[in-house]
Design a protein around this motif. Structure first.
Motif, PDB file in Angstrom:
ATOM      1  N   GLU A 286     -45.929 -69.523 -34.406  1.00 28.09           N
ATOM      2  CA  GLU A 286     -45.020 -70.168 -33.471  1.00 28.09           C
ATOM      3  C   GLU A 286     -45.071 -71.668 -33.695  1.00 28.09           C
ATOM      4  N   VAL A 287     -43.958 -72.322 -33.443  1.00 25.13           N
ATOM      5  CA  VAL A 287     -43.815 -73.747 -33.742  1.00 25.13           C
ATOM      6  C   VAL A 287     -43.417 -74.502 -32.475  1.00 25.13           C
ATOM      7  N   LEU A 288     -44.140 -75.582 -32.204  1.00 22.01           N
ATOM      8  CA  LEU A 288     -43.756 -76.517 -31.149  1.00 22.01           C
ATOM      9  C   LEU A 288     -43.002 -77.660 -31.813  1.00 22.01           C
ATOM     10  N   VAL A 289     -41.750 -77.842 -31.424  1.00 19.99           N
ATOM     11  CA  VAL A 289     -40.907 -78.878 -32.025  1.00 19.99           C
ATOM     12  C   VAL A 289     -40.856 -80.073 -31.080  1.00 19.99           C
ATOM     13  N   MET A 290     -41.130 -81.255 -31.624  1.00 17.27           N
ATOM     14  CA  MET A 290     -41.178 -82.461 -30.792  1.00 17.27           C
ATOM     15  C   MET A 290     -40.678 -83.663 -31.583  1.00 17.27           C
ATOM     16  N   GLU A 291     -40.538 -84.754 -30.879  1.00 13.54           N
ATOM     17  CA  GLU A 291     -40.100 -86.012 -31.466  1.00 13.54           C
ATOM     18  C   GLU A 291     -41.023 -86.450 -32.605  1.00 13.54           C
ATOM     19  N   LEU A 292     -40.450 -86.926 -33.688  1.00 16.40           N
ATOM     20  CA  LEU A 292     -41.223 -87.438 -34.817  1.00 16.40           C
ATOM     21  C   LEU A 292     -41.643 -88.877 -34.524  1.00 16.40           C
ATOM     22  N   CYS A 293     -42.945 -89.128 -34.617  1.00 18.77           N
ATOM     23  CA  CYS A 293     -43.463 -90.456 -34.299  1.00 18.77           C
ATOM     24  C   CYS A 293     -44.083 -91.093 -35.545  1.00 18.77           C
ATOM     25  N   GLY A 294     -44.715 -92.237 -35.338  1.00 16.79           N
ATOM     26  CA  GLY A 294     -45.313 -92.961 -36.451  1.00 16.79           C
ATOM     27  C   GLY A 294     -46.753 -92.570 -36.695  1.00 16.79           C
ATOM     28  N   ASP A 295     -47.486 -93.429 -37.403  1.00 10.43           N
ATOM     29  CA  ASP A 295     -48.883 -93.172 -37.750  1.00 10.43           C
ATOM     30  C   ASP A 295     -49.751 -93.018 -36.507  1.00 10.43           C
ATOM     31  N   ASP A 296     -50.793 -92.192 -36.628  1.00  7.81           N
ATOM     32  CA  ASP A 296     -51.777 -92.137 -35.549  1.00  7.81           C
ATOM     33  C   ASP A 296     -52.774 -93.279 -35.732  1.00  7.81           C
ATOM     34  N   LEU A 297     -53.601 -93.510 -34.708  1.00 11.25           N
ATOM     35  CA  LEU A 297     -54.504 -94.664 -34.728  1.00 11.25           C
ATOM     36  C   LEU A 297     -55.586 -94.550 -35.796  1.00 11.25           C
ATOM     37  N   GLY A 298     -55.957 -93.320 -36.152  1.00 10.53           N
ATOM     38  CA  GLY A 298     -56.913 -93.168 -37.239  1.00 10.53           C
ATOM     39  C   GLY A 298     -56.358 -93.718 -38.541  1.00 10.53           C
ATOM     40  N   VAL A 299     -55.089 -93.425 -38.817  1.00  6.51           N
ATOM     41  CA  VAL A 299     -54.433 -93.949 -40.017  1.00  6.51           C
ATOM     42  C   VAL A 299     -54.288 -95.466 -39.920  1.00  6.51           C
ATOM     43  N   VAL A 300     -53.900 -95.940 -38.731  1.00  2.00           N
ATOM     44  CA  VAL A 300     -53.735 -97.385 -38.523  1.00  2.00           C
ATOM     45  C   VAL A 300     -55.028 -98.125 -38.845  1.00  2.00           C
ATOM     46  N   ARG A 301     -56.142 -97.625 -38.330  1.00  3.54           N
ATOM     47  CA  ARG A 301     -57.418 -98.314 -38.564  1.00  3.54           C
ATOM     48  C   ARG A 301     -57.813 -98.270 -40.043  1.00  3.54           C
ATOM     49  N   ARG A 302     -57.656 -97.130 -40.675  1.00  2.22           N
ATOM     50  CA  ARG A 302     -58.068 -97.007 -42.074  1.00  2.22           C
ATOM     51  C   ARG A 302     -57.202 -97.828 -43.015  1.00  2.22           C
ATOM     52  N   LYS A 303     -56.000 -98.205 -42.577  1.00  2.00           N
ATOM     53  CA  LYS A 303     -55.135 -99.067 -43.389  1.00  2.00           C
ATOM     54  C   LYS A 303     -55.571-100.534 -43.349  1.00  2.00           C
ATOM     55  N   LYS A 304     -56.401-100.875 -42.388  1.00  2.00           N
ATOM     56  CA  LYS A 304     -56.904-102.241 -42.322  1.00  2.00           C
ATOM     57  C   LYS A 304     -57.838-102.503 -43.501  1.00  2.00           C
ATOM     58  N   LEU A 305     -57.807-103.716 -44.000  1.00  2.00           N
ATOM     59  CA  LEU A 305     -58.612-104.058 -45.162  1.00  2.00           C
ATOM     60  C   LEU A 305     -60.086-103.806 -44.906  1.00  2.00           C
ATOM     61  N   ASN A 306     -60.559-104.111 -43.686  1.00  2.00           N
ATOM     62  CA  ASN A 306     -61.963-103.896 -43.346  1.00  2.00           C
ATOM     63  C   ASN A 306     -62.145-102.695 -42.420  1.00  2.00           C
ATOM     64  N   LYS A 307     -61.087-101.889 -42.284  1.00  2.00           N
ATOM     65  CA  LYS A 307     -61.111-100.654 -41.489  1.00  2.00           C
ATOM     66  C   LYS A 307     -61.509-100.893 -40.030  1.00  2.00           C
ATOM     67  N   LYS A 308     -61.064-102.023 -39.487  1.00  2.00           N
ATOM     68  CA  LYS A 308     -61.233-102.307 -38.063  1.00  2.00           C
ATOM     69  C   LYS A 308     -60.145-103.277 -37.634  1.00  2.00           C
ATOM     70  N   CYS A 309     -59.815-103.236 -36.333  1.00  2.00           N
ATOM     71  CA  CYS A 309     -58.673-104.010 -35.834  1.00  2.00           C
ATOM     72  C   CYS A 309     -59.054-105.355 -35.247  1.00  2.00           C
ATOM     73  N   GLY A 310     -60.327-105.567 -34.950  1.00  3.14           N
ATOM     74  CA  GLY A 310     -60.728-106.809 -34.320  1.00  3.14           C
ATOM     75  C   GLY A 310     -60.598-106.733 -32.807  1.00  3.14           C
ATOM     76  N   LEU A 311     -61.146-107.727 -32.128  1.00  2.00           N
ATOM     77  CA  LEU A 311     -61.264-107.672 -30.674  1.00  2.00           C
ATOM     78  C   LEU A 311     -59.919-107.725 -29.965  1.00  2.00           C
ATOM     79  N   ALA A 312     -59.057-108.692 -30.327  1.00  2.13           N
ATOM     80  CA  ALA A 312     -57.795-108.872 -29.609  1.00  2.13           C
ATOM     81  C   ALA A 312     -56.852-107.685 -29.813  1.00  2.13           C
TER      82      ALA A 312
END
Length: 285
Positions: A61-87
């Motif tokens: 069975e398939v749940l169909v939903m709105e297509l969204c962007g990257d999840d936060l795990g992907v966002v963090r790993r895309k950072k050069l130092n793999k962290k977002c910083g305090l702000a």
């Protein structure tokens, strides 16, 4: 979760499960319909419905939903130092908190808060707007604001209190998971997580180790015990104290938001995101 086409026109996300797990998708759909269609919340993906699936390798069975962007795990790993910083990490924490608040005030505990349950919203300003996903482990909040349940979540982010099978799961457990996720977004993975990757132990032993290390972290955050392993902002210790004394009121959320705003206002070194315009994430694991 796959990228798919809905009625030959709209590009959507399709979450597929096998036989026997349809009831979980039905619960997910019901929660999303309540939050988006009935309550008008912009903090959850738009649901389109359920569809039966029949292929050469089986049924599902398939749940169909709105297509969204990257999840936060992907966002963090895309950072050069793999962290977002305090702000930026604190801004992300605020957006995550908004979605959790909306879910709690609607009468639901999530049960599996972690970075990859939050995704970038389509056509919205980053990082002030995130959408919360995956409600197959969610439970309704009882009149006493607590629900008995077995282990929920994953060892990396689950509350340090849910290791026992008969733990009474509360809103505070969602918030502990949220705090562990925020710390990871700001500072990167904690030292014990790096060590955990190298340990030659089975899955259950890894869970025991993870919970022991998280209890040490919480002890340091709440009791002020000295530990040179951690060097986190004082506001995170105040937030931990609020969660530790949780009475589940809007005032608690307001106090947490105040501490996050303090960290957002700090002008720390901005993290650098690696450019990868060709990457398209079609499966989220």
């Amino acid at each position: 979760v796959y990228r798919a086409t809905w009625h030959g026109a709209t590009t959507v996300a399709a979450k597929v499960v096998g036989p026997g797990k349809q009831c979980k998708l039905q619960q997910e759909l019901a929660i999303m319909e309540e939050m988006v269609n009935k309550r008008g919340s912009p903090l959850f993906p738009k649901p389109y419905g359920l569809q039966n699936l029949c292929t050469e390798i089986g049924r599902g069975e398939v749940l169909v939903m709105e297509l969204c962007g990257d999840d936060l795990g992907v966002v963090r790993r895309k950072k050069l130092n793999k962290k977002c910083g305090l702000a930026e990490g604190s801004q992300i924490g605020l957006a995550m908190l908004d979605a959790i608040m909306a879910l709690h005030f609607a009468g639901w505990l999530h049960g599996d808060i972690k970075p990859n349950q939050f995704v970038k919203a389509p056509h919205e300003m980053w990082p002030n707007h995130l959408l919360l996903l995956d409600f197959d482990k969610s439970v309704a909040i009882k009149a006493d604001m607590s629900t008995k349940m077995g282990f929920k979540g994953c060892s990396k982010y689950a509350s340090h209190m849910v290791h026992e099978d008969e733990h009474v799961y509360t809103a505070a457990d969602d918030l502990w998971s949220w705090l562990f996720a925020v710390i990871t977004m700001i500072y990167g993975e904690t030292p014990w997580l790096e060590k955990l990757k190298d340990l030659k132990i089975n899955r259950r032993e890894k869970r025991v180790y993870a919970f022991a290390e998280k209890r040490k972290l919480v002890s340091w955050l709440c009791a002020g015990e000295r530990d040179e392993t951690y060097d986190y902002h004082e506001s995170l210790r105040r937030i931990a104290g609020i969660i530790n004394d949780w009475v589940d009121t809007r005032a608690n959320f307001a106090e947490i938001r105040q501490q996050l705003y303090l960290m957002v206002s700090l002008d720390d070194t901005q993290s650098i995101e690696l450019s990868d315009s060709t990457q398209i994430r079609t499966v989220r694991g």
